[in-house]
Design a protein around this motif. Sequence first.
Motif, PDB file in Angstrom:
ATOM      1  N   ALA A 119      10.341 -17.634  47.433  1.00 30.74           N
ATOM      2  CA  ALA A 119      10.836 -17.783  48.798  1.00 30.74           C
ATOM      3  C   ALA A 119       9.826 -17.181  49.757  1.00 30.74           C
ATOM      4  CB  ALA A 119      12.192 -17.094  48.956  1.00 30.74           C
ATOM      5  N   THR A 120       9.862 -17.623  51.013  1.00 32.10           N
ATOM      6  CA  THR A 120       8.958 -17.073  52.013  1.00 32.10           C
ATOM      7  C   THR A 120       9.603 -15.885  52.714  1.00 32.10           C
ATOM      8  OG1 THR A 120       9.795 -18.609  53.691  1.00 32.10           O
ATOM      9  CG2 THR A 120       7.857 -19.308  52.469  1.00 32.10           C
ATOM     10  N   ALA A 121       8.780 -14.862  52.948  1.00 33.04           N
ATOM     11  CA  ALA A 121       9.223 -13.747  53.775  1.00 33.04           C
ATOM     12  C   ALA A 121       9.208 -14.184  55.238  1.00 33.04           C
ATOM     13  CB  ALA A 121       8.298 -12.551  53.554  1.00 33.04           C
ATOM     14  N   TRP A 122       9.709 -13.342  56.104  1.00 29.31           N
ATOM     15  CA  TRP A 122       9.800 -13.698  57.519  1.00 29.31           C
ATOM     16  C   TRP A 122       8.444 -13.649  58.206  1.00 29.31           C
ATOM     17  CZ3 TRP A 122      13.829 -16.134  59.338  1.00 29.31           C
ATOM     18  CH2 TRP A 122      15.072 -15.962  58.719  1.00 29.31           C
ATOM     19  N   GLY A 123       7.462 -13.036  57.601  1.00 29.03           N
ATOM     20  CA  GLY A 123       6.140 -12.950  58.206  1.00 29.03           C
ATOM     21  C   GLY A 123       5.058 -12.889  57.154  1.00 29.03           C
ATOM     22  N   GLU A 124       3.897 -12.399  57.561  1.00 30.08           N
ATOM     23  CA  GLU A 124       2.763 -12.362  56.645  1.00 30.08           C
ATOM     24  C   GLU A 124       2.873 -11.264  55.588  1.00 30.08           C
ATOM     25  OE1 GLU A 124      -0.675 -14.051  59.717  1.00 30.08           O
ATOM     26  OE2 GLU A 124      -0.617 -11.934  59.180  1.00 30.08           O
ATOM     27  N   GLY A 125       3.658 -10.265  55.880  1.00 30.20           N
ATOM     28  CA  GLY A 125       3.786  -9.162  54.946  1.00 30.20           C
ATOM     29  C   GLY A 125       4.972  -9.330  54.026  1.00 30.20           C
ATOM     30  N   CYS A 126       5.225  -8.293  53.257  1.00 29.60           N
ATOM     31  CA  CYS A 126       6.415  -8.223  52.421  1.00 29.60           C
ATOM     32  C   CYS A 126       7.415  -7.310  53.107  1.00 29.60           C
ATOM     33  CB  CYS A 126       6.068  -7.682  51.034  1.00 29.60           C
ATOM     34  SG  CYS A 126       5.101  -8.819  50.033  1.00 29.60           S
ATOM     35  N   PRO A 127       8.678  -7.667  53.081  1.00 27.64           N
ATOM     36  CA  PRO A 127       9.665  -6.829  53.751  1.00 27.64           C
ATOM     37  C   PRO A 127       9.848  -5.496  53.044  1.00 27.64           C
ATOM     38  CG  PRO A 127      10.734  -8.601  52.540  1.00 27.64           C
ATOM     39  CD  PRO A 127       9.271  -8.849  52.445  1.00 27.64           C
ATOM     40  N   ALA A 128      10.450  -4.582  53.745  1.00 26.96           N
ATOM     41  CA  ALA A 128      10.752  -3.283  53.160  1.00 26.96           C
ATOM     42  C   ALA A 128      12.256  -3.061  53.181  1.00 26.96           C
ATOM     43  CB  ALA A 128      10.026  -2.172  53.914  1.00 26.96           C
ATOM     44  N   PRO A 129      12.892  -2.963  52.024  1.00 29.29           N
ATOM     45  CA  PRO A 129      12.305  -3.103  50.693  1.00 29.29           C
ATOM     46  C   PRO A 129      12.072  -4.566  50.329  1.00 29.29           C
ATOM     47  CG  PRO A 129      14.649  -2.723  50.495  1.00 29.29           C
ATOM     48  CD  PRO A 129      14.338  -2.648  51.956  1.00 29.29           C
ATOM     49  N   PHE A 130      11.096  -4.815  49.475  1.00 24.43           N
ATOM     50  CA  PHE A 130      10.699  -6.190  49.201  1.00 24.43           C
ATOM     51  C   PHE A 130      11.768  -6.958  48.442  1.00 24.43           C
ATOM     52  CE2 PHE A 130       9.969  -6.909  44.714  1.00 24.43           C
ATOM     53  CZ  PHE A 130       9.935  -5.633  44.188  1.00 24.43           C
ATOM     54  N   TYR A 131      12.701  -6.261  47.785  1.00 18.92           N
ATOM     55  CA  TYR A 131      13.649  -6.922  46.900  1.00 18.92           C
ATOM     56  C   TYR A 131      14.927  -7.377  47.609  1.00 18.92           C
ATOM     57  CZ  TYR A 131      15.091  -2.040  46.899  1.00 18.92           C
ATOM     58  OH  TYR A 131      15.427  -0.783  47.282  1.00 18.92           O
ATOM     59  N   ARG A 132      14.993  -7.162  48.942  1.00 20.39           N
ATOM     60  CA  ARG A 132      16.163  -7.616  49.700  1.00 20.39           C
ATOM     61  C   ARG A 132      16.082  -9.119  49.912  1.00 20.39           C
ATOM     62  NH1 ARG A 132      18.710  -4.069  53.461  1.00 20.39           N
ATOM     63  NH2 ARG A 132      19.476  -5.984  54.434  1.00 20.39           N
ATOM     64  N   ASP A 133      16.971  -9.878  49.311  1.00 19.78           N
ATOM     65  CA  ASP A 133      16.849 -11.334  49.395  1.00 19.78           C
ATOM     66  C   ASP A 133      17.223 -11.870  50.777  1.00 19.78           C
ATOM     67  OD1 ASP A 133      19.819 -12.252  47.436  1.00 19.78           O
ATOM     68  OD2 ASP A 133      19.586 -11.044  49.245  1.00 19.78           O
ATOM     69  N   ASP A 134      17.912 -11.084  51.586  1.00 20.78           N
ATOM     70  CA  ASP A 134      18.241 -11.552  52.936  1.00 20.78           C
ATOM     71  C   ASP A 134      17.050 -11.453  53.893  1.00 20.78           C
ATOM     72  OD1 ASP A 134      19.956  -8.622  54.254  1.00 20.78           O
ATOM     73  OD2 ASP A 134      18.512  -8.815  52.634  1.00 20.78           O
ATOM     74  N   PHE A 135      15.916 -10.954  53.403  1.00 20.70           N
ATOM     75  CA  PHE A 135      14.689 -10.913  54.205  1.00 20.70           C
ATOM     76  C   PHE A 135      13.790 -12.111  53.910  1.00 20.70           C
ATOM     77  CE2 PHE A 135      16.085  -7.262  55.963  1.00 20.70           C
ATOM     78  CZ  PHE A 135      15.741  -6.042  55.420  1.00 20.70           C
ATOM     79  N   TYR A 136      14.327 -13.098  53.195  1.00 26.16           N
ATOM     80  CA  TYR A 136      13.541 -14.275  52.806  1.00 26.16           C
ATOM     81  C   TYR A 136      14.287 -15.551  53.177  1.00 26.16           C
ATOM     82  CZ  TYR A 136      10.862 -11.056  49.830  1.00 26.16           C
ATOM     83  OH  TYR A 136      10.088 -10.026  49.364  1.00 26.16           O
ATOM     84  N   ASN A 137      13.541 -16.627  53.301  1.00 28.02           N
ATOM     85  CA  ASN A 137      14.164 -17.937  53.455  1.00 28.02           C
ATOM     86  C   ASN A 137      13.292 -18.980  52.772  1.00 28.02           C
ATOM     87  OD1 ASN A 137      12.031 -18.090  55.202  1.00 28.02           O
ATOM     88  ND2 ASN A 137      13.243 -18.396  57.033  1.00 28.02           N
ATOM     89  N   ASN A 138      13.620 -20.243  53.017  1.00 28.07           N
ATOM     90  CA  ASN A 138      12.900 -21.356  52.381  1.00 28.07           C
ATOM     91  C   ASN A 138      12.914 -21.223  50.863  1.00 28.07           C
ATOM     92  OD1 ASN A 138      12.085 -22.604  54.878  1.00 28.07           O
ATOM     93  ND2 ASN A 138      10.521 -21.026  55.059  1.00 28.07           N
TER      94      ASN A 138
END
Length: 126
Positions: A96-115
Motif C-alpha cells: 500500500a502507499t503511504a500518505w507521502g514520501e516517507g513512512c508513517p510513524a509508527p509505520f505499522y499503522r494501516d490507517d496511514f496507508y491507502n491504495n
Amino acid sequence: VQLQASGGGLVQPGGSLILSCVASGDTLDGYGIGWFRQAPRKGREGVSCITSNSRNKYFVESVKGRFTVSRDNARNTVYLQLDNLKPEDTAVYYCATAWGEGCPAPFYRDDFYNNWGQGTLVTVSS
C-alpha cells in the motif's frame, strides 16, 4: 495509483520468496510503500515500510534479519525478499502507499496507508 502484489507461493520452512508490488496509473517515486500481511483468523499486521528514496526502511521485530525491502522506481516496483521463512509467516501479503514520501510513524499503522493492492498468498509448510 493501483498496486498489485505478486510472487507468493508454497515454500518449505527455511525457504525464500521474493514478492513484488507493481504500480499502474501513477508513479511510485512519490510514495513510501508499506507491506502488510494477514494470517488466517488474525488481523492485518504491518511488516515493513520503505521511503520513496530508499533511505529509510522499517521492519516489524519478528522479521528483522530475515526480510529485506527494496525498490526500483524506474520500474515502478517495490520488492520484499523473504528469507528463512517460518510457518508463522504464512499469510496474504499486501502492499500500500503511504500518505507521502516517507513512512508513517509508527509505520505499522494501516490507517496511514491507502491504495491497497490485491494481496499474494505465502504458505510456509513442509
